[in-house]
Design a protein around this motif. Sequence first.
Motif, PDB file in Angstrom:
ATOM      1  N   ASN A 173       0.818  -1.209   0.000  1.00 54.64           N
ATOM      2  CA  ASN A 173       0.000   0.000   0.000  1.00 54.64           C
ATOM      3  C   ASN A 173       0.853   1.262   0.000  1.00 54.64           C
TER       4      ASN A 173
ATOM      5  N   MET B 202     -11.115  -0.642  -0.565  1.00 58.90           N
ATOM      6  CA  MET B 202     -11.122   0.781  -0.225  1.00 58.90           C
ATOM      7  C   MET B 202     -12.466   1.165   0.373  1.00 58.90           C
TER       8      MET B 202
ATOM      9  N   ILE C 170      -7.638   2.464   2.755  1.00 60.77           N
ATOM     10  CA  ILE C 170      -7.293   1.262   2.003  1.00 60.77           C
ATOM     11  C   ILE C 170      -7.059   0.150   3.021  1.00 60.77           C
TER      12      ILE C 170
END
Length: 185
Positions: A52, A106, A81
Amino acid sequence: MKSVLIKSLGAILFLMAGVANASIIYNIDRVVGSGSVSGFIETDGTLGLLSNTNILSWEVSVFSPDVNGGVASEASTGGTIFGDNALIADANDLFFDFDLNQNWGMYTDSSSWWCLAGGPGGDNGCFDSPGELIGYSDITGNEAEFSSLTGLIAITSESVTVPAPTTLTLFAFASLILMRRKKIV
């Protein structure tokens, strides 16, 4: 003269090296059940398995007749996220392997969500699996749409490479030519 020329060429090569680290914007345009997900994910240009931390920015909008009373969520850049090390990038697409026991997704600012759920069973944080889900969160969380998927699937459409700024490179190159011309005359 040679020393100046070598230094100038070195500076140009140094500035041009930044172009190789260009970010990539992947477009999201997914149909999930009777709903949809649209937006983009911008990465730092890393190819292969992504963390991420490789995601620089993103925007996602979720729509379904069953999400937020049938009202589309606002495009969101400030949501959350969840999941990590689940997306695989190449120069054109982002992929998710729905056969592995993992999830990634998300939340939008309006608490709608898009989730990619892999592996057997429902113990992946996204209710059903394997597949792609959209929904909304209230006290219990609600799945609104589900599409069953298996295998390694591209979850984005075309991509756009965003080159690093090259203005300084062009300026340095023009300066070099002008310096050389001045010495010759």
